[in-house]
Design an enzyme around this catalytic site. Structure first.
Site, PDB file in Angstrom:
ATOM      1  N   LYS A 118       1.010 -69.042-100.408  1.00 61.41           N
ATOM      2  CA  LYS A 118       2.368 -68.523-101.001  1.00 61.41           C
ATOM      3  C   LYS A 118       3.264 -67.782 -99.785  1.00 61.41           C
ATOM      4  CE  LYS A 118       2.121 -64.066-102.891  1.00 61.41           C
ATOM      5  NZ  LYS A 118       3.238 -63.083-102.392  1.00 61.41           N
ATOM      6  N   ASP A 137       4.679 -67.308-106.696  1.00 62.83           N
ATOM      7  CA  ASP A 137       3.793 -66.029-106.790  1.00 62.83           C
ATOM      8  C   ASP A 137       3.787 -65.863-108.458  1.00 62.83           C
ATOM      9  OD1 ASP A 137       6.416 -65.487-107.837  1.00 62.83           O
ATOM     10  OD2 ASP A 137       6.777 -63.538-106.809  1.00 62.83           O
TER      11      ASP A 137
END
Ligand code: SF4
Length: 213
Positions: A118, A137
């Site tokens: 991420k 996310d």
């Protein structure tokens, strides 16, 4: 994506984009702020990052801070003790192996302590302007599933699935659009469906309760 893009124009930028665009943050600032942002609300990330960068704007300066000093500067971000350890270790690695420059490849970014997919994807998108990354996310994972773009259980699966089902021209904007949408409209609990411009196109998979406001 076009409707969401139009809808977010009047909404505030997420913390990392704010640091990059409004505070002219460097790739290093984007990396560190993204590390601090995990499971932390945007205003807290923004304030903690601003405090830390005022004291130590470069990898050299930040590597010289003790973990205790970093902890104090970034408190109250969640997991601030672990994050202080990772931030210092990442600065040292940047200096030792990358000449103090934030790398742009996924493989290199993943070697930095505390950096997962991420963070690496967001650094590639926001700092390096790479068009070939999707950063997933919890907001992106949740909304992509509600919209029926993917049917996945974990964010890592969502990232893989989104590369298959979305056009490449949107990849670098998916995070900005859906994070902003998730903070203001398609919230985790009680999404604001009645006022959502995407409503006519959205199957609202898994949505059981909506906001009345
Ligand atoms: S209609 Fe509801 S579930 Fe669909 S994107 Fe909008 S807020 Fe989210």
């Amino acid at each position: 994506m076009k409707r969401i893009g139009a809808g977010i124009r009047s909404l505030g930028l997420p913390a990392i984009e704010k640091i990059s665009e409004e505070q002219s943050g460097t790739a290093f600032h984007v990396l560190i702020a993204t590390m601090l942002s995990a499971q932390t609300r945007d205003p807290v990330t923004l304030e903690a990052s601003t405090r830390l960068f005022a004291k130590a704007p470069t990898p050299e300066a930040m590597a010289k801070l003790s973990e205790a000093q970093i902890e104090k500067l970034i408190y109250p971000v969640s997991f601030y003790r672990n994050k202080a350890v990772h931030v210092k270790a990442a600065c040292r690695k940047l200096l030792a192996e990358f000449g103090g420059v934030v790398p742009s490849t996924m493989d290199e970014l993943l070697t930095l302590p505390g950096v997962g997919r991420k963070t690496a994807n967001l650094v590639r998108i926001v700092a390096h302007k790479r068009p070939d990354s999707i950063c997933v996310d919890t907001h992106v994972h949740r909304i992509a599933n509600r919209l029926g773009w993917v049917r996945t259980r974990m964010p890592e699966q969502t990232e893989r699935a989104l590369y298959e089902v979305t056009a490449k021209k949107w990849w670098s904007r998916i995070n900005l659009y859906l994070v902003t949408w998730g903070q203001h409209v398609c919230k985790p609990v009680y999404p604001r469906c009645p006022h959502c411009p995407v409503l006519p196109l959205c199957p609202r998979i898994g949505v059981t309760r909506v906001s009345k406001t």
